[in-house]
Write an enzyme that holds these catalytic residues in place. Structure first.
Site, mmCIF file in Angstrom:
data_model
loop_
_atom_site.group_PDB
_atom_site.id
_atom_site.type_symbol
_atom_site.label_atom_id
_atom_site.label_comp_id
_atom_site.label_asym_id
_atom_site.label_seq_id
_atom_site.Cartn_x
_atom_site.Cartn_y
_atom_site.Cartn_z
ATOM 1 C CE1 TYR A 147 13.342 -4.562 5.331
ATOM 2 C CE2 TYR A 147 12.490 -2.677 4.127
ATOM 3 C CZ TYR A 147 12.818 -3.272 5.319
ATOM 4 O OH TYR A 147 12.636 -2.601 6.488
ATOM 5 C CE LYS A 190 9.035 -4.248 5.882
ATOM 6 N NZ LYS A 190 9.362 -3.036 6.679
ATOM 7 C CD GLN A 226 -3.107 -25.362 6.097
ATOM 8 O OE1 GLN A 226 -2.934 -24.326 5.467
ATOM 9 N NE2 GLN A 226 -2.682 -26.525 5.657
ATOM 10 C CB THR A 250 13.847 0.242 15.840
ATOM 11 O OG1 THR A 250 12.431 0.114 15.739
ATOM 12 C CG2 THR A 250 14.248 0.001 17.286
ATOM 13 N NE ARG A 287 17.957 -0.757 8.684
ATOM 14 C CZ ARG A 287 16.750 -0.972 8.192
ATOM 15 N NH1 ARG A 287 15.822 -0.078 8.337
ATOM 16 N NH2 ARG A 287 16.489 -2.055 7.535
#
Ligand code: UDP
Length: 193
Positions: free
Chosen positions: A21, A25, A38, A51, A62
């Site tokens: 995880y 990111k 590029q 959030t 969560r």
């Protein structure tokens, strides 16, 4: 780094339980800036902090969805560790407003978006208990490995470049979130009949 600013390079355990995880990111940002270099692509990078709000999955694990669903079901809220770890919780409508402002800007460096108000997990549990069901108990479970102790965004960049900051306080955002999960659970109950 606490509060975390955009200059932070992200010191993560690259072999641990959260590594896929955390590293995914970081890799997403790396690839984004490679595409910018590029192919001359215009890019925007949002660093989204915790959030919550309507349309979360009830079972995604969560803390806000877990506590709200548990309280509505009248089962104990699962606090991991001693609940003294902190997070800052941003209501989804605030986050979306920040994302739209960033997309409409010409700013291509990473941008923290999140709510700087910091709460312990125990404070969140107390708030959900009070708002949903004061009868419900807490149960303490082991803290997952590599669970960050404190997490809070520094949002100075968003304030100065996007003129953005979250407007919805935790209890105000929890209220429609709770209503949403109450409806979902009632629907599930109907379906089960
Ligand atoms: N947490 C908890 N009980 C739960 C789910 C999570 O105490 O049922 C804790 C978790 O250990 C972490 C915090 O709440 O310290 C936030 O967890 P979440 O998974 O929501 O977000 P993240 O860990 O990615 O910040």
């Amino acid at each position: 780094m606490h509060p975390q600013s955009e200059d932070y390079w992200g010191n993560v355990n690259c072999t641990g339980i959260r590594a896929c995880y955390d590293e995914s990111k970081r890799l997403a940002e790396t690839l984004t800036y490679d595409f910018e270099r590029q192919y001359g692509l215009e890019v925007r990078v949002v660093r989204i902090f915790n959030t919550y709000g309507e349309r979360m999955q009830a079972n995604d694990g969560r803390v806000v969805s877990n506590f709200v669903v548990q309280a509505l079901q009248g089962i104990p809220l699962t606090v991991y560790g001693d609940g003294s770890q902190t997070r800052s919780f941003c209501y989804v409508a605030d986050l979306v407003e920040g994302i739209i402002r960033l997309m409409n800007s010409d700013y291509s460096q990473p941008m923290n978006l999140g709510n700087p108000g910091e709460y312990t997990v125990l404070e969140l549990a107390d708030t959900v208990q009070r708002l949903v069901n004061p009868e419900v108990n807490l149960v303490f479970q082991p803290l997952p490995k590599d669970d960050p102790r404190r997490r809070r965004p520094n949002i100075d960049r968003a304030k100065s470049i996007l003129h953005w900051q979250p407007l919805v306080p935790l209890e105000e955002g929890l209220s429609p979130t709770i209503a949403y999960f109450r409806d979902r659970l009632a629907e599930d109950e109907q379906l089960a009949k």
